[in-house]
Design an enzyme around this catalytic site. Sequence first.
Site, short mmCIF file in Angstrom:
data_model
loop_
_atom_site.label_atom_id
_atom_site.label_comp_id
_atom_site.label_asym_id
_atom_site.label_seq_id
_atom_site.Cartn_x
_atom_site.Cartn_y
_atom_site.Cartn_z
N CYS A 156 54.74 39.29 30.15
CA CYS A 156 53.73 40.15 29.51
C CYS A 156 52.31 39.70 29.84
O CYS A 156 51.34 40.38 29.49
CB CYS A 156 53.94 40.17 28.01
SG CYS A 156 55.66 40.51 27.58
N HIS A 210 48.05 42.79 24.47
CA HIS A 210 49.43 43.13 24.84
C HIS A 210 50.08 43.84 23.66
O HIS A 210 49.93 43.42 22.50
CB HIS A 210 50.18 41.85 25.20
CG HIS A 210 51.65 42.05 25.35
ND1 HIS A 210 52.16 43.11 26.06
CD2 HIS A 210 52.71 41.35 24.88
CE1 HIS A 210 53.49 43.05 26.01
NE2 HIS A 210 53.84 41.99 25.30
N ASN A 224 57.07 47.91 23.74
CA ASN A 224 56.56 46.76 24.50
C ASN A 224 57.01 46.92 25.97
O ASN A 224 58.19 46.79 26.26
CB ASN A 224 57.12 45.48 23.88
CG ASN A 224 56.71 44.23 24.65
OD1 ASN A 224 56.22 44.30 25.77
ND2 ASN A 224 56.92 43.08 24.03
C1 COA Z 1 61.15 41.01 16.23
C2 COA Z 1 60.34 41.15 14.97
C3 COA Z 1 59.79 42.55 14.81
C4 COA Z 1 61.27 40.86 13.78
O1 COA Z 1 60.51 40.94 12.58
P1 COA Z 1 60.63 39.77 11.52
O2 COA Z 1 59.83 40.18 10.37
O3 COA Z 1 60.25 38.49 12.20
O4 COA Z 1 62.15 39.82 11.19
P2 COA Z 1 63.15 38.62 10.91
O5 COA Z 1 63.84 38.27 12.18
O6 COA Z 1 62.44 37.52 10.17
O7 COA Z 1 64.14 39.28 9.93
C5 COA Z 1 63.75 39.69 8.62
C6 COA Z 1 64.89 40.43 7.97
O8 COA Z 1 65.07 41.68 8.65
C7 COA Z 1 66.41 41.78 9.13
N1 COA Z 1 66.38 42.44 10.41
C8 COA Z 1 66.25 41.89 11.65
N2 COA Z 1 66.26 42.86 12.59
C9 COA Z 1 66.38 44.01 11.93
C10 COA Z 1 66.42 45.34 12.34
N3 COA Z 1 66.34 45.71 13.62
N4 COA Z 1 66.52 46.30 11.38
C11 COA Z 1 66.58 45.99 10.09
N5 COA Z 1 66.55 44.73 9.64
C12 COA Z 1 66.45 43.76 10.54
C13 COA Z 1 66.90 40.36 9.24
O9 COA Z 1 68.29 40.31 9.16
C14 COA Z 1 66.23 39.72 8.08
O10 COA Z 1 66.95 40.02 6.92
P3 COA Z 1 67.09 38.96 5.70
O11 COA Z 1 65.69 38.70 5.22
O12 COA Z 1 67.94 39.66 4.74
O13 COA Z 1 67.71 37.73 6.33
C15 COA Z 1 59.17 40.15 14.95
O14 COA Z 1 59.64 38.85 14.80
C16 COA Z 1 58.34 40.23 16.18
O15 COA Z 1 57.78 41.25 16.50
N6 COA Z 1 58.19 39.09 16.88
C17 COA Z 1 57.41 39.05 18.08
C18 COA Z 1 58.11 39.79 19.13
C19 COA Z 1 57.32 39.89 20.36
O16 COA Z 1 56.15 40.04 20.31
N7 COA Z 1 58.01 39.78 21.46
C20 COA Z 1 57.51 40.00 22.73
C21 COA Z 1 56.50 39.03 23.11
S1 COA Z 1 56.10 39.41 24.69
#
Ligand code: COA
Length: 352
Positions: free
Chosen positions: A133, A277, A308
């Site tokens: 990215c 990004h 993304n």
């Molecule tokens: C991926 C992302 C959106 C996930 O969001 P988050 O708030 O961190 O989510 P978590 O992994 O902590 O999970 C939180 C809860 O949602 C749930 N969950 C995870 N994915 C889910 C989905 N697709 N739908 C619904 N619930 C989901 C989890 O099971 C967790 O549940 P719990 O609290 O009961 O255990 C976030 O971490 C993110 O955007 N990270 C950066 C990603 C990024 O920028 N990547 C590219 C870089 S180039």
Amino acid sequence: MTAEHTETSGARPQIRPATGAQYARIHGVGGYRPTRVIPNSEVLNWIESSDEWIRTRSGITERRWAGPEETVAEMSVQAASKALAMAGISADQIGGVIVATVSHLKQTPAIATEIADRLGCGTAPAFDISAACAGFGYGLSLADGMIRGGSAEYVIVIGVERLSDLTDIHDRSTAFIFGDGAGAAVVGPSDSPGIGKVIWGSDGSQKDVISQTQAWDTAMAKPDAVNGVGEAVKWPALRMEGQTVFRWAVWDMAKAAQQALDAAGITADQLGAFIPHQANMRIIDAMIKALKLPDSVPVARDIAETGNTSAASIPLAMERMLQSGEAKSGDLALIIGFGAGLVYAAAVVTLP
Ligand SMILES: CC(C)(COP(=O)(O)OP(=O)(O)OC[C@H]1O[C@@H](n2cnc3c(N)ncnc32)[C@H](O)[C@@H]1OP(=O)(O)O)[C@@H](O)C(=O)NCCC(=O)NCCS
């Protein structure tokens, strides 16, 4: 050193240094968005989630996925042609084609040579770079150096991805995030500084935070010299530790963005656009806070409809802001890309 040695070295021929333009800038930008729209409702066929969860946790409402004809080369040619038209530059004036991608699945030859040929760039040097990215920022830094160093007059930098090819649609943590597309910029000489110092770097100690599940040589059973090619075991996909990436992006990347502003001698209130990004809307909002960006600075939020798209995300968002009139030609924009590696690149640029 002996006297004899000193005498001979005095007579050594001098290499004539290459001389380039004093400054470089972006002359034109163009994008290609695949025709197939994948709304959140379609993603819900593959993972247990909800439209509301995806929107509130990532800011994404839909993304575009490429069809069979929308290859890495095809999308790149479309985007680059638009960038050339905007720049008013013909393909034969191009002295370098840099293609940033992590999703061109044929390792050799570089896809850049085919793209250069199809665009009509003659024998211009053409090569691929892999900086996820941050790929567009890495390419921009290389183009800036090539133009100011005198090895090219104009360079096309293309960020292009078909991340749908590397997406495990049943993986809850990534299935909703990635999209496909291409963005391109024509970079060339300028009378005034148009690209500030690029603040770029890497942290390989976090190489596993975002990565392909397995290398191709483990995804395929190793070819056997006697019996030929081995059997496919499992198609690799992208995996990431979402929260680790999130914290790194919000904390360290805001600092890199600030360094880019400081190196350019620009304050946040002087910006005409912030084009980070497009990884997650919440990361964008956290960066705005950390940078104390005034409300008057328009911010790219292309992620809502594009997802993304890794290396393509910044040029695609830039094109959209210029087309919609949110940002204007000649405005200063702060760009920052970050992702798998981990790698990052930030700079202040003048918008074309
Ligand atoms: C991926 C992302 C959106 C996930 O969001 P988050 O708030 O961190 O989510 P978590 O992994 O902590 O999970 C939180 C809860 O949602 C749930 N969950 C995870 N994915 C889910 C989905 N697709 N739908 C619904 N619930 C989901 C989890 O099971 C967790 O549940 P719990 O609290 O009961 O255990 C976030 O971490 C993110 O955007 N990270 C950066 C990603 C990024 O920028 N990547 C590219 C870089 S180039």
